[in-house]
Design an enzyme around this catalytic site. Structure first.
Site, PDB file in Angstrom:
ATOM      1  N   GLY A 184     -24.849   2.698  -2.659  1.00  0.00           N
ATOM      2  CA  GLY A 184     -23.897   3.930  -3.424  1.00  0.00           C
ATOM      3  C   GLY A 184     -23.447   2.812  -4.861  1.00  0.00           C
ATOM      4  N   VAL A 221     -21.419  -0.006  -5.477  1.00  0.00           N
ATOM      5  CA  VAL A 221     -21.061  -0.969  -5.486  1.00  0.00           C
ATOM      6  C   VAL A 221     -22.860  -1.671  -5.067  1.00  0.00           C
ATOM      7  CG1 VAL A 221     -20.490  -2.744  -3.667  1.00  0.00           C
ATOM      8  CG2 VAL A 221     -19.096  -1.104  -4.304  1.00  0.00           C
ATOM      9  N   ALA A 222     -23.375  -1.336  -4.341  1.00  0.00           N
ATOM     10  CA  ALA A 222     -24.521  -1.437  -3.833  1.00  0.00           C
ATOM     11  C   ALA A 222     -25.893  -1.646  -5.325  1.00  0.00           C
ATOM     12  CB  ALA A 222     -25.158  -0.784  -2.567  1.00  0.00           C
ATOM     13  N   LYS A 282       0.807  -1.333   0.061  1.00  0.00           N
ATOM     14  CA  LYS A 282      -0.102   0.094   0.187  1.00  0.00           C
ATOM     15  C   LYS A 282       0.781   0.864   0.374  1.00  0.00           C
ATOM     16  CE  LYS A 282      -4.491   1.126   0.626  1.00  0.00           C
ATOM     17  NZ  LYS A 282      -5.477   0.301   0.434  1.00  0.00           N
ATOM     18  N   GLY A 308     -26.183   1.399   2.769  1.00  0.00           N
ATOM     19  CA  GLY A 308     -25.940   2.106   1.879  1.00  0.00           C
ATOM     20  C   GLY A 308     -25.850   1.496   0.265  1.00  0.00           C
TER      21      GLY A 308
HETATM   22  P1  NAD Z   1     -20.346   5.182  -2.378  1.00  0.00           P
HETATM   23  O1  NAD Z   1     -19.352   6.054  -1.739  1.00  0.00           O
HETATM   24  O2  NAD Z   1     -20.325   4.946  -3.484  1.00  0.00           O
HETATM   25  O3  NAD Z   1     -21.330   4.384  -1.715  1.00  0.00           O
HETATM   26  C1  NAD Z   1     -21.900   4.500  -0.264  1.00  0.00           C
HETATM   27  C2  NAD Z   1     -23.182   4.836  -0.365  1.00  0.00           C
HETATM   28  O4  NAD Z   1     -22.904   4.354   1.162  1.00  0.00           O
HETATM   29  C3  NAD Z   1     -23.761   6.254  -0.285  1.00  0.00           C
HETATM   30  O5  NAD Z   1     -24.552   6.109  -1.140  1.00  0.00           O
HETATM   31  C4  NAD Z   1     -23.560   7.139   1.023  1.00  0.00           C
HETATM   32  O6  NAD Z   1     -24.374   8.165   1.223  1.00  0.00           O
HETATM   33  C5  NAD Z   1     -23.819   6.078   2.247  1.00  0.00           C
HETATM   34  N1  NAD Z   1     -24.457   6.211   3.305  1.00  0.00           N
HETATM   35  C6  NAD Z   1     -22.619   6.942   4.113  1.00  0.00           C
HETATM   36  N2  NAD Z   1     -22.948   6.756   5.462  1.00  0.00           N
HETATM   37  C7  NAD Z   1     -24.207   6.016   5.460  1.00  0.00           C
HETATM   38  C8  NAD Z   1     -25.306   5.966   6.790  1.00  0.00           C
HETATM   39  N3  NAD Z   1     -24.592   6.054   8.036  1.00  0.00           N
HETATM   40  N4  NAD Z   1     -26.473   4.615   6.827  1.00  0.00           N
HETATM   41  C9  NAD Z   1     -26.535   4.454   5.355  1.00  0.00           C
HETATM   42  N5  NAD Z   1     -25.616   4.714   4.524  1.00  0.00           N
HETATM   43  C10 NAD Z   1     -24.411   5.577   4.243  1.00  0.00           C
HETATM   44  O7  NAD Z   1     -19.271   3.615  -2.250  1.00  0.00           O
HETATM   45  P2  NAD Z   1     -19.328   2.461  -3.038  1.00  0.00           P
HETATM   46  O8  NAD Z   1     -17.855   2.316  -4.089  1.00  0.00           O
HETATM   47  O9  NAD Z   1     -20.593   1.661  -3.113  1.00  0.00           O
HETATM   48  O10 NAD Z   1     -18.263   1.708  -1.457  1.00  0.00           O
HETATM   49  C11 NAD Z   1     -18.979   1.256  -0.164  1.00  0.00           C
HETATM   50  C12 NAD Z   1     -18.126   0.682   0.312  1.00  0.00           C
HETATM   51  O11 NAD Z   1     -17.637  -0.877   0.302  1.00  0.00           O
HETATM   52  C13 NAD Z   1     -17.201   1.325   0.934  1.00  0.00           C
HETATM   53  O12 NAD Z   1     -17.148   0.868   2.080  1.00  0.00           O
HETATM   54  C14 NAD Z   1     -15.996   0.870  -0.013  1.00  0.00           C
HETATM   55  O13 NAD Z   1     -14.767   1.184   0.766  1.00  0.00           O
HETATM   56  C15 NAD Z   1     -16.099  -0.499  -0.413  1.00  0.00           C
HETATM   57  N6  NAD Z   1     -15.166  -1.181  -0.878  1.00  0.00           N
HETATM   58  C16 NAD Z   1     -15.650  -0.615  -2.338  1.00  0.00           C
HETATM   59  C17 NAD Z   1     -15.195  -1.521  -3.700  1.00  0.00           C
HETATM   60  C18 NAD Z   1     -15.648  -0.539  -4.529  1.00  0.00           C
HETATM   61  O14 NAD Z   1     -14.343  -0.824  -5.674  1.00  0.00           O
HETATM   62  N7  NAD Z   1     -15.905   0.837  -5.023  1.00  0.00           N
HETATM   63  C19 NAD Z   1     -14.796  -2.480  -3.177  1.00  0.00           C
HETATM   64  C20 NAD Z   1     -13.893  -3.071  -1.932  1.00  0.00           C
HETATM   65  C21 NAD Z   1     -14.586  -2.213  -1.326  1.00  0.00           C
END
Ligand code: NAD
Length: 361
Positions: free
Chosen positions: A182, A184-185, A80, A180
């Site tokens: 975002g 990924v979801a 990292k 959440g």
């Molecule tokens: P993102 O920022 O697109 O989505 C996160 C969502 O969570 C946002 O819509 C935000 O408004 C919501 N949120 C924040 N606080 C909240 C709360 N207290 N209650 C409910 N919702 C809340 O991020 P993402 O890229 O979709 O990633 C989601 C998670 O997965 C993160 O923790 C990230 O570190 C992890 N992750 C992502 C990837 C990737 O490929 N993007 C890979 C590995 C891990």
């Protein structure tokens, strides 16, 4: 604990300190373990309060990548980088180019990619100086945004959990509570919708909730109320540490499967889930779709189809952890560490064949 002591205790290979007066660059590159291959991990750009915080963070994250890459079956080690700066106000092209030079000095022992505070565009800049960079845009032959692959991986890992907990191969009729909504979801939800699952969604962002509603998800306005939602699967896809002593007793599900990093507030919470009979898909195993996708940029021409096929195997990676957990009677979080460590131990122990040498009498 002194840094060298920490490094010795957890078998770190190297910590590179990078300083450049001209650009103001202060960065650290940690290579934890290269037994399985070159170390791969993102470049975080973050204004930690102290130098010690920054180094502690980069060391911890590098070790995490060793476990993640190992459990995913990748031929990659863990590393990292951390640029100690505010990404909004201090990051600039010159600084990234100097950082890239430092990456280059490692000759491929560390491969960088996007992380918190860095962007795809930053990787493009870094790629002007070193070839040891991934996460380039599709337009440049790279793998682009990993969220799609991560979403698919979560869905596949969830299927392995549901098979174990509910004895079914299908998500049809299952209710998944998503914390959440975002990137990924959103991708994960597409798979769940196609499979006929019902989704209950919360988010603190109103636009995210609108997107979820447009997909036919049931909405929970109060983010705190999601823990009480009646469901078969709880999917944390927002923040870390959401599985803790306050939330675990409220959960109604038998499975936790989501993308967020560091879902367990403490290791004891993993043990607690096990005691409550809740099957927890260890975060770093189930959310490895993104890194698997990125790995297809290394030493080969990126193919979306091949990467997707590879991400599908996260079903097996999660199933393996569940099987070790059952065999050894240990929580899945500990089983994941065992699987990751055991692979490295075995590879390390295998002695490479050497040609017999002539020894003069
Ligand atoms: P993102 O920022 O697109 O989505 C996160 C969502 O969570 C946002 O819509 C935000 O408004 C919501 N949120 C924040 N606080 C909240 C709360 N207290 N209650 C409910 N919702 C809340 O991020 P993402 O890229 O979709 O990633 C989601 C998670 O997965 C993160 O923790 C990230 O570190 C992890 N992750 C992502 C990837 C990737 O490929 N993007 C890979 C590995 C891990």
């Amino acid at each position: 604990m002194a840094i060298t002591e920490t490094m010795a205790q957890y078998d770190y290979e190297q910590l590179l300190v990078c300083v450049d007066k001209g650009t103001g660059l202060k960065a650290f590159i940690a290579v934890h373990d290269t037994t399985l291959g070159p170390s791969l991990g993102g470049c975080r750009i973050w204004p930690h309060k102290t130098e010690e915080d920054a180094i502690t963070d980069v060391l911890r994250l590098a070790r995490g990548m060793t476990y993640k890459n190992s459990a995913a079956g990748l031929h990659l080690g863990g590393g990292k980088a951390l640029i100690w700066a505010d990404p909004r106000t201090q990051k600039n092209e010159a600084m990234l180019r100097i950082f890239a030079r430092y990456v280059d000095t490692l000759g491929g022992r560390y491969i960088t990619t996007e992380d918190v505070g860095s962007t795809t565009n930053d990787m493009v800049i870094i790629s002007q100086v070193t070839s040891h960079v991934t996460g380039l845009p599709r337009s440049m032959g790279g793998s682009g945004d990993p969220s799609d692959a991560t979403g698919l991986g979560i869905y596949r890992g969830m299927l392995a959990c549901v098979k174990e907990a509910y004895f079914t191969d299908s998500m049809r009729g299952m209710t998944v509570a998503i914390q959440g909504f975002g990137k990924v979801a959103g991708y994960m939800a597409e798979h769940l919708k196609t499979a006929g699952a019902h989704m209950i969604v919360t988010d603190i962002n109103k636009d995210a909730l609108k997107r979820a509603a447009a997909m036919g998800c049931e909405i929970v306005e109060d983010p705190e109320a999601i823990y009480d939602a009646p469901c078969q699967v709880f999917s944390p896809c927002a923040l870390g540490a959401t599985m803790n002593s306050n939330t675990i007793p409220r959960l109604k599900c038998k499975v936790i499967a989501g993308s967020a990093n560091n879902q367990l507030a403490t290791a004891a919470d993993g043990d607690d889930l096990h005691k409550h009979g809740i099957l927890y898909a260890p975060d770093y195993v189930i959310n490895a779709g993104g890194v698997i996708n990125i790995s297809h940029e290394i030493g080969q021409r990126y193919s979306e189809e091949a990467a997707r096929e590879h991400v599908m195997t996260l079903y097996d990676a999660v199933a393996k952890v569940i099987s070790v957990s059952k065999q050894q009677g240990i929580p899945t979080a500990r089983a994941a560490d065992f699987v990751a460590e055991e692979r490295i131990r075995q590879v390390r122990a295998s002695k490479p064949m050497r040609a017999a040498r002539y020894k003069p009498a």
